[in-house]
Design an enzyme around this catalytic site. Sequence first.
Site, PDB file in Angstrom:
ATOM      1  N   PHE A   1       4.651 -26.641   7.370  1.00 20.31           N
ATOM      2  CA  PHE A   1       4.110 -26.999   8.658  1.00 20.31           C
ATOM      3  C   PHE A   1       3.700 -28.651   8.281  1.00 20.31           C
ATOM      4  O   PHE A   1       4.071 -29.044   7.274  1.00 20.31           O
ATOM      5  CB  PHE A   1       2.830 -26.457   9.151  1.00 20.31           C
ATOM      6  CG  PHE A   1       1.552 -26.503   8.296  1.00 20.31           C
ATOM      7  CD1 PHE A   1       0.700 -27.354   8.547  1.00 20.31           C
ATOM      8  CD2 PHE A   1       1.669 -25.726   7.242  1.00 20.31           C
ATOM      9  CE1 PHE A   1      -0.405 -27.500   7.633  1.00 20.31           C
ATOM     10  CE2 PHE A   1       0.473 -25.653   6.325  1.00 20.31           C
ATOM     11  CZ  PHE A   1      -0.387 -26.527   6.640  1.00 20.31           C
TER      12      PHE A   1
ATOM     13  N   LYS B   1      -1.833 -23.544   8.886  1.00 25.85           N
ATOM     14  CA  LYS B   1      -2.737 -23.059   7.528  1.00 25.85           C
ATOM     15  C   LYS B   1      -3.188 -21.854   7.545  1.00 25.85           C
ATOM     16  O   LYS B   1      -3.101 -21.132   6.463  1.00 25.85           O
ATOM     17  CB  LYS B   1      -3.993 -23.995   7.848  1.00 25.85           C
ATOM     18  CG  LYS B   1      -4.346 -25.279   6.949  1.00 25.85           C
ATOM     19  CD  LYS B   1      -5.858 -25.502   7.223  1.00 25.85           C
ATOM     20  CE  LYS B   1      -6.139 -27.135   6.927  1.00 25.85           C
ATOM     21  NZ  LYS B   1      -7.473 -27.413   7.346  1.00 25.85           N
TER      22      LYS B   1
ATOM     23  N   HIS C   1      -1.195 -26.699  -3.141  1.00 26.06           N
ATOM     24  CA  HIS C   1      -2.682 -26.981  -3.219  1.00 26.06           C
ATOM     25  C   HIS C   1      -3.273 -25.835  -2.600  1.00 26.06           C
ATOM     26  O   HIS C   1      -4.536 -25.541  -3.253  1.00 26.06           O
ATOM     27  CB  HIS C   1      -2.675 -28.476  -2.439  1.00 26.06           C
ATOM     28  CG  HIS C   1      -2.132 -28.394  -0.968  1.00 26.06           C
ATOM     29  ND1 HIS C   1      -0.701 -27.828  -1.105  1.00 26.06           N
ATOM     30  CD2 HIS C   1      -2.592 -28.650   0.170  1.00 26.06           C
ATOM     31  CE1 HIS C   1      -0.579 -27.894   0.385  1.00 26.06           C
ATOM     32  NE2 HIS C   1      -1.614 -28.621   1.204  1.00 26.06           N
ATOM     33  N   ARG C   2      -2.887 -25.416  -1.487  1.00 22.83           N
ATOM     34  CA  ARG C   2      -3.758 -24.218  -0.975  1.00 22.83           C
ATOM     35  C   ARG C   2      -3.763 -22.750  -1.692  1.00 22.83           C
ATOM     36  O   ARG C   2      -4.726 -22.215  -1.661  1.00 22.83           O
ATOM     37  CB  ARG C   2      -3.300 -24.197   0.469  1.00 22.83           C
ATOM     38  CG  ARG C   2      -3.985 -22.962   1.252  1.00 22.83           C
ATOM     39  CD  ARG C   2      -3.599 -23.339   2.913  1.00 22.83           C
ATOM     40  NE  ARG C   2      -4.080 -24.653   3.358  1.00 22.83           N
ATOM     41  CZ  ARG C   2      -3.244 -25.647   3.630  1.00 22.83           C
ATOM     42  NH1 ARG C   2      -1.642 -25.287   3.498  1.00 22.83           N
ATOM     43  NH2 ARG C   2      -3.563 -26.761   3.916  1.00 22.83           N
TER      44      ARG C   2
ATOM     45  N   ASN D   1      -6.051 -24.521  12.653  1.00 24.61           N
ATOM     46  CA  ASN D   1      -4.730 -24.810  12.157  1.00 24.61           C
ATOM     47  C   ASN D   1      -3.811 -23.524  12.080  1.00 24.61           C
ATOM     48  O   ASN D   1      -4.252 -22.942  11.047  1.00 24.61           O
ATOM     49  CB  ASN D   1      -4.699 -25.818  11.066  1.00 24.61           C
ATOM     50  CG  ASN D   1      -3.386 -26.063  10.775  1.00 24.61           C
ATOM     51  OD1 ASN D   1      -2.525 -25.544  10.752  1.00 24.61           O
ATOM     52  ND2 ASN D   1      -3.342 -27.534  10.517  1.00 24.61           N
TER      53      ASN D   1
ATOM     54  N   LYS E   1       6.248 -21.601  -1.944  1.00 19.10           N
ATOM     55  CA  LYS E   1       5.179 -22.438  -1.591  1.00 19.10           C
ATOM     56  C   LYS E   1       3.756 -21.855  -1.971  1.00 19.10           C
ATOM     57  O   LYS E   1       2.970 -22.922  -2.586  1.00 19.10           O
ATOM     58  CB  LYS E   1       5.201 -22.972  -0.066  1.00 19.10           C
ATOM     59  CG  LYS E   1       4.406 -24.265   0.115  1.00 19.10           C
ATOM     60  CD  LYS E   1       4.238 -24.768   1.442  1.00 19.10           C
ATOM     61  CE  LYS E   1       3.201 -25.394   1.578  1.00 19.10           C
ATOM     62  NZ  LYS E   1       2.782 -25.802   3.173  1.00 19.10           N
TER      63      LYS E   1
ATOM     64  N   ASP F   1     -10.162 -28.225   3.708  1.00 21.27           N
ATOM     65  CA  ASP F   1      -9.670 -29.438   4.088  1.00 21.27           C
ATOM     66  C   ASP F   1      -8.772 -29.818   3.337  1.00 21.27           C
ATOM     67  O   ASP F   1      -8.971 -29.714   2.211  1.00 21.27           O
ATOM     68  CB  ASP F   1     -11.150 -30.521   4.209  1.00 21.27           C
ATOM     69  CG  ASP F   1     -10.617 -31.855   5.080  1.00 21.27           C
ATOM     70  OD1 ASP F   1     -10.702 -31.605   6.236  1.00 21.27           O
ATOM     71  OD2 ASP F   1     -10.624 -32.656   4.621  1.00 21.27           O
ATOM     72  N   SER F   2      -7.745 -30.543   4.113  1.00 23.26           N
ATOM     73  CA  SER F   2      -6.366 -30.762   3.132  1.00 23.26           C
ATOM     74  C   SER F   2      -5.873 -32.076   3.640  1.00 23.26           C
ATOM     75  O   SER F   2      -6.047 -32.285   4.694  1.00 23.26           O
ATOM     76  CB  SER F   2      -5.473 -29.512   3.053  1.00 23.26           C
ATOM     77  OG  SER F   2      -5.320 -29.009   4.491  1.00 23.26           O
TER      78      SER F   2
HETATM   79  P1  ITT Z   1      -8.849 -27.306  10.735  1.00 26.10           P
HETATM   80  O1  ITT Z   1      -9.752 -28.525  10.106  1.00 26.10           O
HETATM   81  O2  ITT Z   1      -9.318 -26.841  11.838  1.00 26.10           O
HETATM   82  O3  ITT Z   1      -8.773 -26.622   9.421  1.00 26.10           O
HETATM   83  P2  ITT Z   1      -6.763 -29.663  10.514  1.00 26.10           P
HETATM   84  O4  ITT Z   1      -5.158 -29.500  10.897  1.00 26.10           O
HETATM   85  O5  ITT Z   1      -7.551 -30.585  11.322  1.00 26.10           O
HETATM   86  O6  ITT Z   1      -7.378 -28.024  10.888  1.00 26.10           O
HETATM   87  P3  ITT Z   1      -7.309 -30.862   8.352  1.00 26.10           P
HETATM   88  O7  ITT Z   1      -8.169 -31.616   8.674  1.00 26.10           O
HETATM   89  O8  ITT Z   1      -7.833 -30.115   6.954  1.00 26.10           O
HETATM   90  O9  ITT Z   1      -7.269 -29.638   9.037  1.00 26.10           O
HETATM   91  O10 ITT Z   1      -5.970 -31.404   8.196  1.00 26.10           O
HETATM   92  C1  ITT Z   1      -5.090 -31.079   7.364  1.00 26.10           C
HETATM   93  C2  ITT Z   1      -3.651 -32.040   7.789  1.00 26.10           C
HETATM   94  O11 ITT Z   1      -3.013 -32.306   6.563  1.00 26.10           O
HETATM   95  C3  ITT Z   1      -2.755 -30.932   8.446  1.00 26.10           C
HETATM   96  O12 ITT Z   1      -2.954 -31.061   9.866  1.00 26.10           O
HETATM   97  C4  ITT Z   1      -1.387 -31.441   7.918  1.00 26.10           C
HETATM   98  O13 ITT Z   1      -1.308 -32.583   8.703  1.00 26.10           O
HETATM   99  C5  ITT Z   1      -1.754 -31.947   6.538  1.00 26.10           C
HETATM  100  N1  ITT Z   1      -1.574 -30.779   5.585  1.00 26.10           N
HETATM  101  C6  ITT Z   1      -2.290 -30.011   4.977  1.00 26.10           C
HETATM  102  N2  ITT Z   1      -1.823 -29.221   4.030  1.00 26.10           N
HETATM  103  C7  ITT Z   1      -0.333 -29.186   4.560  1.00 26.10           C
HETATM  104  C8  ITT Z   1       0.601 -28.322   3.784  1.00 26.10           C
HETATM  105  O14 ITT Z   1       0.611 -27.408   2.978  1.00 26.10           O
HETATM  106  N3  ITT Z   1       1.630 -28.984   4.219  1.00 26.10           N
HETATM  107  C9  ITT Z   1       1.974 -29.896   5.286  1.00 26.10           C
HETATM  108  N4  ITT Z   1       0.850 -30.677   5.740  1.00 26.10           N
HETATM  109  C10 ITT Z   1      -0.087 -30.324   5.174  1.00 26.10           C
END
Ligand code: ITT
Length: 202
Positions: free
Chosen positions: A157, A12, A185-186, A9, A180, A74-75
Amino acid sequence: MRIIFATGNKGKMNEIREIMSGFDIPILSMREAGVETEVEETGTTFLENSFLKARAIAAVCKSKGYEDIVLADDSGLEIDHLNKEPGIYSARYLGEDTPYSIKNANLLDRMQGVPDNERSARFVCAVAGVLPDGREVSSVATIEGRVAYEEKGENGFGYDPIFFLPEYGCTSAEISPEEKNKISHRGKALARMKEILSRELR
Ligand code: ITT
């Protein structure tokens, strides 16, 4: 030794680079390190899924003889009124490739008519780490907010344009990336991870 971050991502990864800048260990994305692999997120919690990703990439690193630290994030967004949806399915909500303008509009629709005091939500971030000797470490952090009434802001994002921060009076897509990362959280989970790594690698 390097840190390889197991994420595909881009949003991220931009934040992670900024948050980890100044740390003594250089950081690479899994793509830059050439250790990309598909990981099925079959866990039932953010923490489980972060470990699935970190362990999978750590196994690829090991097979290549790399002695690196692997971290994974994972978020997601938990909306209380929607039984904590989209939660661990945040990336997959309405389909992985669906634009966030559509995902965000859909969530705003589902929250239509819901009063302020029932719009509570939080971003959660679990960071899992696998050290070169196989030891495992983790940290989890959250940021509390509310679902906004309309999409606002161009920064960040994903769900940032609909995540309202009451203390700031705007969404997390309207504050600067630096701001931010200080409160998110991150930002908090990775700050804690830096401390853990500094201690574990002493
Ligand atoms: P990876 O598994 O490759 O890291 P992913 O996008 O699939 O990429 P996740 O499964 O952890 O990752 O999903 C995280 C989703 O949660 C992300 O795609 C956003 O939709 C949301 N998200 C997480 N943190 C965020 C943030 O700081 N701001 C906005 N949306 C966020």
